[in-house]
Every structure is written in structure tokens, then in C-alpha cells.
Design a protein around this motif. Structure first.
Motif, PDB file in Angstrom:
ATOM      1  N   ALA A 751       0.857  -1.180   0.000  1.00 57.17           N
ATOM      2  CA  ALA A 751       0.000   0.000   0.000  1.00 57.17           C
ATOM      3  C   ALA A 751       0.895   1.233   0.000  1.00 57.17           C
ATOM      4  CB  ALA A 751      -0.906   0.015   1.221  1.00 57.17           C
ATOM      5  N   THR A 752       0.509   2.242  -0.785  1.00 61.23           N
ATOM      6  CA  THR A 752       1.370   3.414  -0.968  1.00 61.23           C
ATOM      7  C   THR A 752       0.612   4.695  -0.683  1.00 61.23           C
ATOM      8  OG1 THR A 752       2.514   2.213  -2.748  1.00 61.23           O
ATOM      9  CG2 THR A 752       2.955   4.566  -2.551  1.00 61.23           C
ATOM     10  N   VAL A 753       1.312   5.622  -0.031  1.00 61.15           N
ATOM     11  CA  VAL A 753       0.795   6.974   0.164  1.00 61.15           C
ATOM     12  C   VAL A 753       1.908   7.938  -0.208  1.00 61.15           C
ATOM     13  CG1 VAL A 753       1.492   7.281   2.568  1.00 61.15           C
ATOM     14  CG2 VAL A 753      -0.591   8.397   1.747  1.00 61.15           C
ATOM     15  N   LEU A 754       1.540   9.155  -0.589  1.00 56.22           N
ATOM     16  CA  LEU A 754       2.515  10.170  -0.932  1.00 56.22           C
ATOM     17  C   LEU A 754       2.686  11.108   0.257  1.00 56.22           C
ATOM     18  CD1 LEU A 754       4.220  10.864  -3.417  1.00 56.22           C
ATOM     19  CD2 LEU A 754       2.394  12.385  -4.170  1.00 56.22           C
ATOM     20  N   LEU A 755       3.923  11.305   0.663  1.00 54.82           N
ATOM     21  CA  LEU A 755       4.244  12.211   1.754  1.00 54.82           C
ATOM     22  C   LEU A 755       4.780  13.506   1.172  1.00 54.82           C
ATOM     23  CD1 LEU A 755       4.709  12.603   4.897  1.00 54.82           C
ATOM     24  CD2 LEU A 755       7.073  11.907   4.434  1.00 54.82           C
ATOM     25  N   LYS A 756       4.082  14.611   1.428  1.00 53.97           N
ATOM     26  CA  LYS A 756       4.543  15.917   0.963  1.00 53.97           C
ATOM     27  C   LYS A 756       5.064  16.707   2.147  1.00 53.97           C
ATOM     28  CE  LYS A 756       3.323  20.006  -1.731  1.00 53.97           C
ATOM     29  NZ  LYS A 756       2.266  20.741  -2.461  1.00 53.97           N
ATOM     30  N   THR A 757       6.292  17.180   2.027  1.00 51.97           N
ATOM     31  CA  THR A 757       6.953  17.877   3.127  1.00 51.97           C
ATOM     32  C   THR A 757       7.188  19.343   2.767  1.00 51.97           C
ATOM     33  OG1 THR A 757       9.211  17.451   2.348  1.00 51.97           O
ATOM     34  CG2 THR A 757       8.167  15.755   3.700  1.00 51.97           C
ATOM     35  N   GLU A 758       7.438  20.144   3.802  1.00 52.55           N
ATOM     36  CA  GLU A 758       7.839  21.535   3.620  1.00 52.55           C
ATOM     37  C   GLU A 758       8.494  21.991   4.915  1.00 52.55           C
ATOM     38  OE1 GLU A 758       6.049  25.808   2.048  1.00 52.55           O
ATOM     39  OE2 GLU A 758       4.813  24.010   2.071  1.00 52.55           O
ATOM     40  N   ASN A 759       9.604  22.714   4.780  1.00 53.77           N
ATOM     41  CA  ASN A 759      10.371  23.122   5.965  1.00 53.77           C
ATOM     42  C   ASN A 759      10.641  21.909   6.852  1.00 53.77           C
ATOM     43  OD1 ASN A 759      10.459  25.902   5.291  1.00 53.77           O
ATOM     44  ND2 ASN A 759       8.350  26.121   6.027  1.00 53.77           N
ATOM     45  N   ASN A 760      11.266  20.929   6.236  1.00 47.71           N
ATOM     46  CA  ASN A 760      11.481  19.648   6.901  1.00 47.71           C
ATOM     47  C   ASN A 760      12.669  19.731   7.858  1.00 47.71           C
ATOM     48  OD1 ASN A 760      11.232  16.824   7.378  1.00 47.71           O
ATOM     49  ND2 ASN A 760      12.860  16.439   5.895  1.00 47.71           N
ATOM     50  N   LYS A 761      12.434  20.335   9.001  1.00 48.64           N
ATOM     51  CA  LYS A 761      13.514  20.568   9.969  1.00 48.64           C
ATOM     52  C   LYS A 761      13.478  19.582  11.138  1.00 48.64           C
ATOM     53  CE  LYS A 761      15.098  24.437   8.007  1.00 48.64           C
ATOM     54  NZ  LYS A 761      14.163  24.620   6.888  1.00 48.64           N
ATOM     55  N   LYS A 762      12.372  18.869  11.294  1.00 47.77           N
ATOM     56  CA  LYS A 762      12.237  17.958  12.423  1.00 47.77           C
ATOM     57  C   LYS A 762      11.924  16.552  11.929  1.00 47.77           C
ATOM     58  CE  LYS A 762      10.546  21.545  15.590  1.00 47.77           C
ATOM     59  NZ  LYS A 762       9.449  21.964  16.510  1.00 47.77           N
ATOM     60  N   THR A 763      11.985  15.610  12.850  1.00 44.69           N
ATOM     61  CA  THR A 763      11.689  14.220  12.520  1.00 44.69           C
ATOM     62  C   THR A 763      10.216  14.060  12.150  1.00 44.69           C
ATOM     63  OG1 THR A 763      13.422  13.388  13.988  1.00 44.69           O
ATOM     64  CG2 THR A 763      11.642  11.860  13.416  1.00 44.69           C
ATOM     65  N   ILE A 764       9.977  13.264  11.107  1.00 50.05           N
ATOM     66  CA  ILE A 764       8.617  12.917  10.693  1.00 50.05           C
ATOM     67  C   ILE A 764       8.338  11.496  11.170  1.00 50.05           C
ATOM     68  CG2 ILE A 764       7.108  12.492   8.716  1.00 50.05           C
ATOM     69  CD1 ILE A 764       8.709  14.635   7.214  1.00 50.05           C
ATOM     70  N   LYS A 765       7.177  11.311  11.784  1.00 53.77           N
ATOM     71  CA  LYS A 765       6.806   9.994  12.295  1.00 53.77           C
ATOM     72  C   LYS A 765       5.477   9.579  11.659  1.00 53.77           C
ATOM     73  CE  LYS A 765       7.479   9.030  16.650  1.00 53.77           C
ATOM     74  NZ  LYS A 765       7.297   8.927  18.139  1.00 53.77           N
ATOM     75  N   ILE A 766       5.468   8.380  11.049  1.00 49.29           N
ATOM     76  CA  ILE A 766       4.279   7.862  10.373  1.00 49.29           C
ATOM     77  C   ILE A 766       3.983   6.459  10.898  1.00 49.29           C
ATOM     78  CG2 ILE A 766       3.285   7.203   8.128  1.00 49.29           C
ATOM     79  CD1 ILE A 766       5.251   9.200   6.853  1.00 49.29           C
ATOM     80  N   ARG A 767       2.701   6.214  11.154  1.00 56.28           N
ATOM     81  CA  ARG A 767       2.272   4.874  11.556  1.00 56.28           C
ATOM     82  C   ARG A 767       1.387   4.287  10.458  1.00 56.28           C
ATOM     83  NH1 ARG A 767      -0.501   5.878  16.014  1.00 56.28           N
ATOM     84  NH2 ARG A 767       1.078   5.260  17.538  1.00 56.28           N
ATOM     85  N   ALA A 768       1.554   2.995  10.217  1.00 60.57           N
ATOM     86  CA  ALA A 768       0.673   2.270   9.303  1.00 60.57           C
ATOM     87  C   ALA A 768       0.084   1.080  10.034  1.00 60.57           C
ATOM     88  CB  ALA A 768       1.436   1.790   8.074  1.00 60.57           C
ATOM     89  N   SER A 769      -1.228   0.894   9.901  1.00 65.81           N
ATOM     90  CA  SER A 769      -1.896  -0.201  10.597  1.00 65.81           C
ATOM     91  C   SER A 769      -2.946  -0.827   9.700  1.00 65.81           C
ATOM     92  CB  SER A 769      -2.548   0.312  11.893  1.00 65.81           C
ATOM     93  OG  SER A 769      -3.437   1.379  11.611  1.00 65.81           O
ATOM     94  N   GLY A 770      -3.275  -2.065   9.986  1.00 63.75           N
ATOM     95  CA  GLY A 770      -4.294  -2.786   9.241  1.00 63.75           C
ATOM     96  C   GLY A 770      -4.881  -3.874  10.112  1.00 63.75           C
ATOM     97  N   GLU A 771      -6.095  -4.274   9.804  1.00 61.04           N
ATOM     98  CA  GLU A 771      -6.785  -5.263  10.628  1.00 61.04           C
ATOM     99  C   GLU A 771      -6.013  -6.577  10.653  1.00 61.04           C
ATOM    100  OE1 GLU A 771     -11.200  -7.377  10.968  1.00 61.04           O
ATOM    101  OE2 GLU A 771     -10.838  -5.757   9.515  1.00 61.04           O
ATOM    102  N   GLY A 772      -5.741  -7.056  11.877  1.00 58.70           N
ATOM    103  CA  GLY A 772      -5.058  -8.336  12.050  1.00 58.70           C
ATOM    104  C   GLY A 772      -3.572  -8.291  11.777  1.00 58.70           C
ATOM    105  N   LEU A 773      -3.018  -7.092  11.590  1.00 57.96           N
ATOM    106  CA  LEU A 773      -1.599  -6.953  11.266  1.00 57.96           C
ATOM    107  C   LEU A 773      -0.896  -6.132  12.341  1.00 57.96           C
ATOM    108  CD1 LEU A 773      -1.971  -6.020   7.493  1.00 57.96           C
ATOM    109  CD2 LEU A 773      -1.312  -8.264   8.411  1.00 57.96           C
TER     110      LEU A 773
END
Length: 783
Positions: A751-773
């Protein structure tokens, strides 16, 4: 202390003089002007302005684009810029789709038509030291037959997405300055024009032309300094004699240059020099401009194409410049990442389909060693006299913008798959020869027209099974500009009808999504293999470009065009590895590029998998193991559909399926040099998050975009190739946005999503979840 005080006035004067010289030396500035804009679409029926940054698309579209936005939208920005009486200021728009009307402080300055080439606005009369200025841009991307591409979007084979989708720069200069090549509108002049007429390993010679304009109220005594520096820091300097440039006049100055033992630009070692041209007035630098250039010899000869006197069969691809959701609004870094993927797929050439691409993409091709066919905007449309005149101007603007790129070897000065008049074609080639008046600037056309230097038909424009292999017209050379798609989609291809007689219509085609499964992805790879092998049988064929690199949207179709060797999210299909295997194992490319020995098993090894195992490799031999037991050792499989390839595939026929691991070892001269394994997927249990940089870090200041992939795997980390589970992406921290369907169904386990950034000065944290996973968290740290 007294001694220091005694000399303090002198030190102060010296420091002020040094500061003044530095200020003069830095008199030209080029600043990204993409922040702090406001935007609205007229169809919103709203007076509310949205804060945005440029590059920007007029509307975020769905993955498969239907009913694309077409209409008017507005951009505005208020800013202040103080100029001295000796300075000028310009706004440089790299690309606005596709008609732009620009106002400064309610004064309308320009209407520019055509979305793929730049234009410049002189801001100088509107900038007051004590007042702010407001720039407004009205952008329209509705159908218009008067300028390119001309064809209505609903009938077009690609999309043109609205907005100020390429960079905008604020440029300041002295009033005696080097002009912009496009804005100057001078034949074979304007800006900087660098040409090396002779280039060998021993010596290179050529000229640098500089176009200057003096807008001071008085004549100026001027000279030019030329500094050419290689990547090792070695410099070659030239300085002109002084000359008088009269007030309110312009002139072109030409400097001859000779370089001993030059580093030649090539596909495997794309050496770039940095050229600095300094304008000196009263022995002070009042303007300067930098340009990266390459020294190389590109030549069509009776027996083929030569680069630096070495014969080369050109292997390449086609590319559209779109991303999912964002359309054309890509960062320079995203452009570079796409170029990296093209090179990593084994290609050394790309055709700009079917329009001039971004300046950043061409610069990436320069730095990565990718040859380019630059292309006039067009597809199956020939308009009226106004349209044709606009096409002529586009040709001039394209040549002026791009003439210094060493990567560009061919100029497609024709409208793709369009029946043009002979008068138009004659004029189009004349324009390129006028703008590029040196040898070895070759024009190309899809029609076999004598006005052009190179014939570039698509494979399907010929007849099966030989297509263009028997083409012979004197010493005229032919380049297969598209192949591997339409002839299989239309089922008039020359493939083995006996072997594939049982294939269904959708199984024969090269248009295969990753979700279509192993059998159909293998068929796509085989189609490309067969067509590429066939192309190499033509005696006058100098190269080929497959259709195409990435899946994309079309105006006339309600589905994705899926003949890409990678999908629209840039995830490779099996065909990617076929092409990658055609680059010799002994070629070493600089990072971030992939090179050297490779081996790849085009199989998921599931109970439904074919037992005929295809392995792509550039090695001499391949050993295949099943659960660590040797199944067999093979040399490349050579038949009528692989006998012209540099590296035919390896074929192993297994008797039965046994769950476990298939492992292939690549051998060169009997020694193992690489391996690759696939393991039977088990039950999906977890998500593994990754993201793609392709050797280019996320821009810390300006907008950027990267793909984030959620791989659904078993406990061993094997991707489950048939799962379509929904995955929810969540941005936990960071100055960024997630763009795309969310939750989104996985395609072939990813599964794919597009991450668009601006003024990327700090850490970016992303979570991905799905049923039963088991969910996963991705940390993208600041650069």
C-alpha cells in the motif's frame, strides 16, 4: 593596543572595500520564490484564499483521473524587495499550465501561452523601496486549439494538470547583466551558449557566447572573465579585452576556448564542468552566472551512433512527468529520483514524452549520464496558422532553454504521431538549425521526412513481424522511439502465436498492473524482451526507447496506462529487471546508481506460480537452488527471441512445487558474484514501512514529496503478493501531509501513500496499521 588603534581606520577601509567587492561579486541573486503564496479556484465560488507553496497543482486528483479540473485559478503573493538604483529584478517562471496572465500592483504585464516552457517578467519598474508589491497570476488550463498541445484533454493521450507547477525564482542583477536566453528572444543567442565543436581525449575546443545588456544611463567599459573548473578543482581561465557597451544596448561576445586532456562526458562517467562567467566593470564583478556543462562528441555516422568516437546502440525508455495525485507539481528532488530510477532500470536514454520536461530533470540526466531526446509538445493534432506559429516559437524557446545540456543528443522538432504539412516540417528543422548552428545537433521526426536527420517511428507504425528491420533508405538512420506496448495491445505483434495461442486478450498485452499477477507480469516482460530483441535486427537501427518507464493517466481513458515497467508509485514490475540485466556486469556507476553483477528471479514461488522459472541476470551462468539443494546450472537461454540481446534470460523448468526458498547465484568466470532469493509467502502478520529517496535527501526548506510504502509481510518479512488488505496511514509528527487514498487497499501486497513535506527541519513519524496486522512506525529524520 595603541598600534591597533593607529591602524584601525586603514583596516576599516580595507574591510569596507572587501565587503563592497563581495557585494559586487554577488550582485546576481537567484532566490526560490515559491513560499507564501495564496491560491483559489474560480469554480469554488469562494473569495477565500488558501495559503500554498509552489510547485503547486490546481487540484489534488484521484489516483485514476477522470473529470480532471480545467478552468481558471488565481495565485497571488505580496512581498517587498529593495533595489538600489544600479539593480534590476526579474520573476522567472519555469512552467505554468497552460495560459498565464500576470499582474504586478494591478498592472497587467504579460500573457504567456503554453505550459511547458519558461517566461520572465521584469519587476524593476514596480519595486519601490518603501512599498510592498503584489504579484497576481491567473492560470487557465482549459482546451485551447491555438497553442500546444492543442488537442482537447478528453481526446489526449496524456494530461496537462493546471497550476504554477514548476519553480518560480526571483532574480536580481546589475543593470549591466547577462540576459536570459529565452527572454532575450535572439536567434542562436541570449544568455550563455556553450558549444564544443571538437572533443577528443587529447583536446577540446569550442566557444562560449555571452549576451549582455546595458540598462545604465551611461556607457560602460566592460570585460568578461571565464572560469572553467572540473570536478577535481582544476581551473582554466580566460579574460577578454575591455570593450565599451553603450547605454540601452545589447551585444553578444564570443570567447574561444581550448582545453587540454578534457574529461569527456559519457553515459558511464558523466563528468560535468562548472562554468562561471563574470562581468567586470571598472575591474569589479557586477554580474556573474554559473552553468554546469559537459564536453562530449555526439555523432551519427554511416554505420551507427557514436558517443566520443565509440559506437553505441542506445537503450532507453519514454517518460511522462506526472506523479499520482499531484499531477505535474514535482520538486527538483522528485525529478532527480525519477532520473535515478530510469538509470537504475538499465537505461542510458530517455525520450521526453511528449513535451519539454522540467529543467531539474534535464540537469539530473546531465549528472547521471542519461542521453535525452528533447521533444516539442504535441500528439495527434495539427492546428491552424496561429497554432503553427506558436509551435515555431516553442521550438526556439526549447532550444534556447536547453542547448547547454550535454545529455541532449536529439531534438524532436515535430508533433508526435501528427500528419504535419511539409512546409511546417521544413520550417521546424530550419528553426533548430538556426538556433543550434553547429554540427551534430540532430533533428528527429516520426515521419520519414527528408527535412530531418533521424527517423523515429514507433514499432507499431511498421508491419509485423519485421516492423522496421528491413528499412533501408541510403544511409538514413532509424531510432525506434516507442515499442513494446501498442503492437501487443492491438494484437498485431510478431510474437510466437503457437506458444501463446491459449492466452486471453488481457494476458497478451503489455498493459499490466502489478495487481494483475505473476503470469501477466511475466508476459509483459517477455513482450518487451521479444520486441527489443527484434529491434536489434535492423541494420540501420541505432537504438530504441520502450513505452514506457512509469504508468500514467490519460485524458481520453478512464484507466491507468499500465505498460510502465514500474507502476505509477515507482514500484518495479518484472520487466524492470529484464532491462536492468542488459547492462554489463563490469560497468561501475557512481552512487546512488546501481550497477555491477545482478540476478533476479521473476517468480513469487507460490503454489500457483509457474514452474518455468525465468531468471534475469548479466552473469555468465546461474545456479538455481531449491531449499538449499542445487536444482540446476544454466547458461543464458538463446532462441529466436533472445539471440540479439546482450544478456538473454536464464530458464529453469522445475517438475513440481515445493514450498520454501528459490535462490539464484550469478557466476562470472565460474565464481559467484551475486545472488537473489524468493521465499514462499506464509500468512500475513505484519506491516513494514519504507520510503524512497533514490539517493536524494528530502529538501529541508522547499516543498518535496516522497513515496511511503507499507509492505504486508509474513513473519519472515516476505511480501504477500496477492493481498489487498486496507492500510491506514497516520502522520504522528512532522511538518508534512499525507496525500492519496487513506485508508488505501494494498496492491500486490504493498500500500502506498505520498508524503509531501515543507520546511522539513524535524523528525517525521508515520504509523501504518491494518486489521489483524502488527503495525509499524516509520521515522524520517531531518537531513
Amino acid at each position: 593596543m595603541k598600534i591597533l588603534l593607529k591602524y584601525f581606520p586603514l583596516l576599516l577601509i580595507l574591510l569596507l572595500l572587501l565587503a563592497a567587492q563581495q557585494s559586487q561579486a554577488q550582485s546576481r541573486t537567484k532566490t526560490n520564490f515559491g513560499s507564501d503564496w495564496e491560491f483559489k479556484r474560480e469554480k469554488n465560488n469562494s473569495s477565500n484564499w488558501e495559503k500554498i507553496s509552489i510547485p503547486h497543482t490546481a487540484k489534488i486528483e484521484p489516483l485514476v483521473v477522470n473529470n480532471q479540473f480545467q478552468g481558471n485559478c488565481w495565485y497571488q503573493k505580496t512581498f517587498s524587495k529593495k533595489l538600489s538604483k544600479h539593480e534590476k529584478a526579474f520573476l522567472y517562471f519555469e512552467g505554468v499550465m497552460q495560459q498565464a496572465e500576470v499582474w504586478i500592483n494591478d498592472s497587467k504585464l504579460v500573457r504567456h501561452q503554453g505550459g511547458y516552457l519558461p517566461f520572465t517578467i521584469d519587476l524593476t519598474p514596480f519595486l519601490n523601496q518603501n512599498k510592498k508589491a503584489t504579484v497576481k497570476v491567473k492560470v487557465n488550463n482549459e482546451d485551447n486549439p491555438n497553442f500546444l498541445p492543442g488537442k482537447p484533454l478528453k481526446d489526449l493521450d496524456f494530461n496537462y494538470y493546471g497550476g504554477i507547477y514548476r519553480n518560480v525564482h526571483l532574480i536580481t542583477t546589475s543593470k549591466l547583466y547577462i540576459t536570459d536566453a529565452v527572454a532575450a528572444n535572439k536567434m542562436a543567442s541570449g544568455g550563455l551558449y556553450v558549444n564544443f565543436e571538437n572533443a577528443t581525449k587529447k583536446e577540446a575546443s569550442g566557444t562560449i557566447q555571452v549576451h549582455l545588456k546595458n540598462e545604465f544611463p551611461s556607457d560602460k567599459k566592460t570585460s568578461l572573465q571565464f572560469i572553467l573548473k572540473d570536478k577535481y578543482g582544476n581551473k582554466t581561465n580566460y579574460k577578454s579585452e575591455e570593450f565599451i557597451l553603450k547605454t540601452n544596448s545589447d551585444t553578444a561576445f564570443t570567447q574561444k576556448i581550448v582545453i587540454q586532456n578534457p574529461h569527456l562526458w559519457s553515459i558511464h562517467n558523466p563528468h560535468l564542468y562548472e562554468l562561471e562567467v563574470q562581468v567586470l566593470t571598472d575591474n569589479k564583478v557586477t554580474d556573474s552566472q554559473f552553468e554546469k556543462i559537459g564536453i562530449r562528441k555526439s555523432e551519427l555516422k554511416e554505420d551507427g551512433y557514436y558517443l566520443n568516437d565509440e559506437k553505441l546502440f542506445i537503450s532507453g525508455t519514454n517518460q511522462h512527468q506526472e506523479y499520482p495525485y499531484l499531477g505535474y507539481a514535482l520538486s527538483d528532488e522528485a525529478q532527480f529520483r525519477d532520473a535515478v530510477k530510469i538509470k537504475n532500470a538499465g537505461f542510458d536514454f530517455v525520450r521526453m514524452s511528449h513535451y519539454p520536461h522540467a529543467e531539474a530533470f534535464l540537469s539530473a540526466c546531465d549528472s547521471l549520464g542519461i542521453l535525452v531526446m528533447n521533444s516539442l509538445t504535441g500528439w495527434q493534432f495539427f492546428g491552424n496558422e496561429t497554432f503553427q506559429q506558436n509551435a515555431y516559437q516553442d521550438l526556439r524557446d526549447m532550444a534556447r532553454r536547453d542547448r547547454n545540456h550535454p545529455s541532449i543528443i536529439f531534438w524532436e522538432a515535430s508533433l508526435n504521431e501528427t500528419r504535419m504539412s511539409n512546409a511546417f516540417m521544413e520550417k521546424a528543422t530550419q528553426i533548430i538549425k538556426e538556433e543550434l548552428p553547429f554540427d551534430h545537433n540532430y533533428t528527429a521526426c516520426w515521419l520519414d521526412n527528408a527535412n530531418y536527420d533521424l527517423f523515429i517511428p514507433a514499432r507499431q507504425h511498421g508491419k509485423a513481424p519485421h516492423y522496421w528491420n528491413n528499412y533501408k533508405k541510403g544511409n538514413r538512420k532509424i531510432f525506434i522511439a516507442e515499442y513494446g506496448d501498442w503492437e501487443y495491445y492491438a494484437q498485431n505483434a510478431g510474437f510466437n502465436q503457437t506458444d501463446f495461442a491459449d492466452l486471453k486478450e488481457n494476458e497478451r498485452t503489455s498493459r499490466q498492473l502489478r495487481a494483475d499477477g505473476e503470469k501477466r507480469l511475466l508476459q509483459q516482460a517477455y513482450n518487451f524482451q521479444e520486441a527489443s530483441n527484434s529491434n536489434r535486427k535492423g541494420k540501420n537501427t541505432i537504438g530504441e526507447a520502450n513505452w514506457l518507464m512509469f504508468d500514467y493517466n490519460r485524458g481520453y481513458s478512464s484507466d491507468l496506462e499500465s505498460s510502465g515497467i514500474s507502476d505509477i508509485f515507482r514500484i518495479p514490475k518484472f520487466a524492470h529487471f529484464f532491462y536492468q540485466s542488459q547492462r554489463d556486469a563490469d560497468i561501475v556507476l557512481n552512487k546512488p546508481l546501481q550497477s555491477g553483477p545482478m540476478v533476479y528471479i521473476a517468480n513469487y514461488w507460490t503454489p500457483e506460480s509457474t514452474l518455468k522459472i525465468t531468471v534475469f541476470s548479466n552473469c555468465d551462468e546461474v545456479i538455481l537452488y531449491l531449499n538449499d539443494k542445487v536444482f540446476g546450472k544454466q547458461k543464458p537461454f538463446v532462441d529466436a527471441n533472445s539471440n540479439n540481446l546482450t544478456h538473454p534470460p536464464f530458464i529453469f523448468q522445475l517438475d513440481a512445487f515445493k514450498a520454501g526458498t528459490l535462490r539464484a547465484e550469478g557466476l562470472i568466470k565460474g565464481k559467484k558474484v551475486t545472488d537473489f532469493a524468493v521465499t514462499t509467502p506464509q500468512k500475513p502478520t505484519q506491516i513494514k514501512l519504507t520510503y524512497d529517496l533514490s539517493g536524494q535527501v528530502i529538501n529541508p526548506s522547499n516543498p518535496d514529496m516522497v513515496f511511503v510504502y507499507a509492505k504486508i509481510t509474513d513473519t519472515n518479512g516476505t511480501v504477500i503478493p496477492n493481498t489487498t488488505d486496507k492500510i491506514q496511514f497516520e502522520l504522528i509528527e512532522g511538518n508534512a501531509k499525507l496525500i492519496g487514498e487513506n485508508p488505501v487497499k494494498a496492491e500486490a501486497g504493498i500500500a502506498t501513500v505520498l508524503l509531501k513535506t515543507e520546511n522539513n527541519k524535524k523528525t517525521i513519524k508515520i504509523r501504518a496499521s491494518g486489521e489483524g496486522l502488527t503495525s509499524d512506525i516509520l521515522l524520517i529524520t531531518k537531513n
